[in-house]
Design a protein around this motif. Structure first.
Motif, PDB file in Angstrom:
ATOM      1  N   PRO A 320      -2.854  -0.352 -10.231  1.00  0.00           N
ATOM      2  CA  PRO A 320      -1.971  -0.148  -9.278  1.00  0.00           C
ATOM      3  C   PRO A 320      -2.784   0.352  -8.044  1.00  0.00           C
ATOM      4  O   PRO A 320      -3.738   1.055  -7.961  1.00  0.00           O
ATOM      5  N   TYR A 321      -2.005   0.033  -7.157  1.00  0.00           N
ATOM      6  CA  TYR A 321      -3.032   0.289  -5.404  1.00  0.00           C
ATOM      7  C   TYR A 321      -1.818   0.176  -4.380  1.00  0.00           C
ATOM      8  O   TYR A 321      -0.853  -0.591  -4.427  1.00  0.00           O
ATOM      9  N   ASN A 322      -2.257   0.737  -3.322  1.00  0.00           N
ATOM     10  CA  ASN A 322      -1.151   0.720  -2.140  1.00  0.00           C
ATOM     11  C   ASN A 322      -0.095   0.996  -2.655  1.00  0.00           C
ATOM     12  O   ASN A 322       1.053   0.252  -2.184  1.00  0.00           O
ATOM     13  N   ASN A 323       0.330   1.871  -3.233  1.00  0.00           N
ATOM     14  CA  ASN A 323       1.677   2.543  -3.963  1.00  0.00           C
ATOM     15  C   ASN A 323       2.539   3.085  -2.908  1.00  0.00           C
ATOM     16  O   ASN A 323       3.203   3.826  -3.321  1.00  0.00           O
ATOM     17  N   ILE A 345       6.132  -0.150  -8.637  1.00  0.00           N
ATOM     18  CA  ILE A 345       4.719  -0.258  -8.650  1.00  0.00           C
ATOM     19  C   ILE A 345       4.083  -1.478  -8.199  1.00  0.00           C
ATOM     20  O   ILE A 345       4.472  -2.546  -8.693  1.00  0.00           O
ATOM     21  N   ARG A 346       3.326  -1.299  -7.210  1.00  0.00           N
ATOM     22  CA  ARG A 346       2.541  -2.449  -6.575  1.00  0.00           C
ATOM     23  C   ARG A 346       1.103  -2.426  -7.471  1.00  0.00           C
ATOM     24  O   ARG A 346       0.417  -1.642  -7.482  1.00  0.00           O
ATOM     25  N   TRP A 347       0.640  -3.738  -7.911  1.00  0.00           N
ATOM     26  CA  TRP A 347      -0.236  -4.141  -8.673  1.00  0.00           C
ATOM     27  C   TRP A 347      -1.201  -5.168  -7.721  1.00  0.00           C
ATOM     28  O   TRP A 347      -0.797  -5.994  -6.991  1.00  0.00           O
ATOM     29  N   LEU A 400      -1.767   6.129  -9.783  1.00  0.00           N
ATOM     30  CA  LEU A 400      -1.502   5.322  -8.667  1.00  0.00           C
ATOM     31  C   LEU A 400      -2.350   5.687  -7.346  1.00  0.00           C
ATOM     32  O   LEU A 400      -2.937   6.808  -7.381  1.00  0.00           O
ATOM     33  N   ALA A 401      -2.496   4.907  -6.456  1.00  0.00           N
ATOM     34  CA  ALA A 401      -3.343   5.005  -5.207  1.00  0.00           C
ATOM     35  C   ALA A 401      -2.429   4.814  -4.065  1.00  0.00           C
ATOM     36  O   ALA A 401      -1.398   3.910  -4.041  1.00  0.00           O
ATOM     37  N   PHE A 402      -2.466   5.733  -3.028  1.00  0.00           N
ATOM     38  CA  PHE A 402      -1.583   5.632  -1.667  1.00  0.00           C
ATOM     39  C   PHE A 402      -2.543   5.357  -0.583  1.00  0.00           C
ATOM     40  O   PHE A 402      -3.803   6.241  -0.406  1.00  0.00           O
ATOM     41  N   TYR A 403      -2.335   4.507   0.244  1.00  0.00           N
ATOM     42  CA  TYR A 403      -3.190   4.315   1.461  1.00  0.00           C
ATOM     43  C   TYR A 403      -2.638   5.320   2.463  1.00  0.00           C
ATOM     44  O   TYR A 403      -1.538   5.456   3.057  1.00  0.00           O
ATOM     45  N   THR A 409      -8.162   7.125   4.223  1.00  0.00           N
ATOM     46  CA  THR A 409      -8.615   7.132   2.872  1.00  0.00           C
ATOM     47  C   THR A 409      -7.682   6.422   2.080  1.00  0.00           C
ATOM     48  O   THR A 409      -6.353   6.121   2.617  1.00  0.00           O
ATOM     49  N   GLN A 410      -7.783   6.030   0.743  1.00  0.00           N
ATOM     50  CA  GLN A 410      -7.030   5.679  -0.212  1.00  0.00           C
ATOM     51  C   GLN A 410      -6.948   6.847  -1.211  1.00  0.00           C
ATOM     52  O   GLN A 410      -8.012   6.941  -1.891  1.00  0.00           O
TER      53      GLN A 410
END
Length: 461
Positions: A320-323, A345-347, A400-403, A409-410
Motif C-alpha cells: 500500500p502506498y500513496n493512499n 487502497i492504492r497498491w 498504509l502510507a500517505f504522501y 514526507t511519505q
C-alpha cells in the motif's frame, strides 16, 4: 547524577568513533550518489516499473495553503488508472511480488478482494538537514547492548543505519524513520464482528512528536534528555463510556540508558497512573482489544526485546502506498462487511527489506514469528505477517502510507488494517472524521508537554 553519566557516555562515544563506526567512510560516500540520501537504491529496476528516485517532486501544483490548514488532504494521483488487478484467480502470475499474508487474504476472500496496482511514485523526500544527519549517522551510529535491551548511540536528525548490516539495524531505522516533526490529528479506531458490524473502539484527538528530529539538537543534549524519540498524547471523546480517557507515552531510542514511559488517565479512577503493560501482546484497550499493542504503527522496536531479527533480503513487492484517497472517504467508503473496500487502497510496486523476527529462547509472546516488509525509501513497515506457536500464519497487517508534500514526507505505518485469519479484522487511524485535523503538521511543543501533568490539565471528567 543523570547528566554527568550521559555526558560521560557521550564523551566516550566521541573518543571511540573510529573503532565504532557503523560503516566505513567509503561506504557512507555512496549516500546521495548510487544510494539516495536516506539509503535506498537510487536507480530504477530492470524493467522501469520502479522508477529512479529523483528527489522531491515538483511542488508547483501542491495546494500548500489547504494542506497546512489541516483540511482535506490532496490526492495528487486521483486521475490515474490502475495498471492491472491482482485477484485470487491470477495471483500465481504475481506470486514473487506478494507477501504470504496478502496471498492468504486473497484466498480467504476470493470473490470480493483484489489489489489494484497503480504506477509507482517514489516521492518520499526530506529536508537537507535530515540528509546531512543521515550521512553523519552512517559513520558514527552504533548499537549499545545490555542484556535484552539495546539502544542507539551517535544517532540524531536522520536514519541511524542507512546502509544496514543486521535485522536489528533495519528495525531501528523504522523507529527513527523521517515522518516530519510534529502533528495533530483526530481519527477513529474500529473493530468488526464476524457478521460485519462496525464497532467504534475510540474516537480521539492525537498529538505526535518526533523528538529525535528536533532540528539542530546536539547528541549531548539528546542524551541529557533521556534519548527521547517518539512522544505521543491522546484524548478520547467517544464512545461515551470512554470519553475523557487520556494516554501519554514517551519512547526513547536507547533502552539501555532510559526507559519507555507510558501513563494513562482513567475516568473511573479520576487519576493518572503508570501503564507499563502498554506494549507487546497486551490487548490494545484503545481499540477494545482488537489488536496487540505492538501491532500498531508498524510495530515499533521497543525495550526488553523478545525477538531475534535477521535480514532475509531485499525484493520487489506490491505494498500500500500513496493512499491519500482515504482522506476524502467516510466509513462506508473505506470498510466493507468482510474486509476493507478494495477500491480504497492504492497498491504500488516498491523494493522492500524483508526482516524475519523469531522469538528468543525463554521469551513469551503470542506471535512466535513475524515477517516485516519495510519500504526501502521511507524505512516504514508496509506489511507485517505473524505466525502462531504452531507455525500457522495467523495475523496479517496492511500498513498504509500517505504522501504529505507540505512536510515533505511519505507518512508511513501510521494507519493499518489487521486481519486475524481465523477470526475478524480491525482498523486504526483509517478514518479522519474532522477535516481540520487530517495529519496537520504543527510546530513542535516543548518535550514537557508530553507528560502525565498534561493528562491532568486536560481531563474533563
Amino acid at each position: 547524577m543523570f547528566k554527568p553519566v550521559v555526558t560521560m557516555v557521550y564523551l566516550l562515544l566521541m573518543i571511540s568513533v573510529p573503532a565504532l563506526a557503523a560503516v566505513s567512510r567509503e561506504e557512507a560516500a555512496r549516500l546521495g550518489k548510487d544510494l539516495t540520501p536516506l539509503g535506498a537504491e537510487r536507480a530504477a529496476n530492470s524493467d522501469g516499473s520502479i522508477p529512479e528516485w529523483n528527489g522531491c517532486p515538483d511542488m508547483k501544483k501542491v495546494p500548500m495553503a489547504q494542506l497546512q490548514s489541516g483540511d482535506r488532504r490532496w490526492d495528487p494521483y486521483a486521475q490515474e488508472s490502475a495498471l492491472y488487478r491482482v485477484t485470487a484467480t491470477n495471483m500465481a502470475q504475481y506470486d514473487a511480488l506478494l507477501s504470504d499474508g496478502v496471498k492468504a487474504l486473497l484466498q480467504k476472500y476470493p470473490t470480493s478482494l483484489y489489489l489494484d496496482v497503480y504506477p509507482t511514485h517514489r516521492n518520499h523526500c526530506a529536508p537537507e538537514w535530515v540528509y546531512e544527519g543521515t550521512k553523519a549517522n552512517a559513520t558514527r551510529a552504533t548499537l549499545e547492548v545490555k542484556g535484552d535491551n539495546d539502544g542507539l548511540l551517535g544517532a540524531i536528525n536522520g536514519i541511524p543505519f542507512p546502509i544496514p548490516k543486521t535485522g536489528s539495524e533495519v528495525r531501528w531505522n523504522t523507529n527513527l524513520r523521517w515522518r516530519g516533526q510534529s502533528y495533530e490529528s483526530k481519527s477513529r479506531q474500529y473493530s468488526f464482528t464476524t457478521n460485519g458490524e462496525r464497532v467504534l473502539g475510540s474516537q480521539s484527538y492525537q498529538r505526535d512528536q518526533f523528538e529525535a528530529y528536533r532540528q539542530d539538537i546536539s547528541l549531548q543534549k539528546h542524551a541529557e534528555q533521556g534519548f527521547l524519540n517518539w512522544l505521543f498524547l491522546q484524548f478520547t471523546d467517544a464512545p461515551s463510556f470512554r470519553a475523557g480517557e487520556g494516554l501519554v507515552s514517551r519512547d526513547t531510542d536507547n533502552y539501555v540508558q532510559s526507559d519507555r514511559k507510558v501513563s494513562q488517565y482513567l475516568v473511573g479512577q479520576r487519576r493518572v497512573r503508570r501503564s507499563p503493560n502498554v506494549g507487546w501482546d497486551t490487548p490494545d484497550f484503545v481499540n477494545s482489544g482488537a489488536n496487540f499493542f505492538d501491532e500498531v504503527f508498524g510495530s515499533p522496536y521497543t525495550n526488553d526485546e523478545r525477538y531475534d531479527y535477521r535480514i532475509v533480503g531485499k525484493q520487489e513487492a506490491l505494498i500500500p502506498y500513496n493512499n491519500n484517497k482515504i482522506f476524502a472517504l467516510d466509513e462506508d467508503g473505506v470498510f466493507g462487511k468482510e474486509h476493507h473496500q478494495p477500491d480504497a487502497i492504492r497498491w504500488e510496486k516498491h523494493r522492500v527489506w524483508v526482516v524475519e523476527a523469531t522469538l528468543k529462547p525463554g521469551k513469551r509472546h503470542a506471535v512466535s514469528k513475524r515477517k516485516f516488509y519495510i519500504d526501502e525509501d521511507t524505512w516504514g513497515t508496509s506489511l507485517m505477517d505473524g505466525w502462531d506457536p504452531s507455525g500457522t500464519l495467523w495475523r496479517v497487517s496492511l500498513n498504509l502510507a500517505f504522501y504529505l508534500p507540505d512536510v515533505p514526507t511519505q507518512m508511513s505505518s501510521y494507519a493499518d488494517l489487521l486481519y486475524i485469519l481465523d477470526a475478524s479484522w480491525s482498523a486504526r487511524n483509517m478514518v479522519y472524521f474532522d477535516p481540520g485535523y487530517q495529519l496537520k503538521a504543527v510546530e513542535m511543543k516543548p518535550e514537557r508537554y508530553f507528560s502525565p501533568s498534561s493528562l491532568i490539565i486536560r481531563s474533563v471528567r
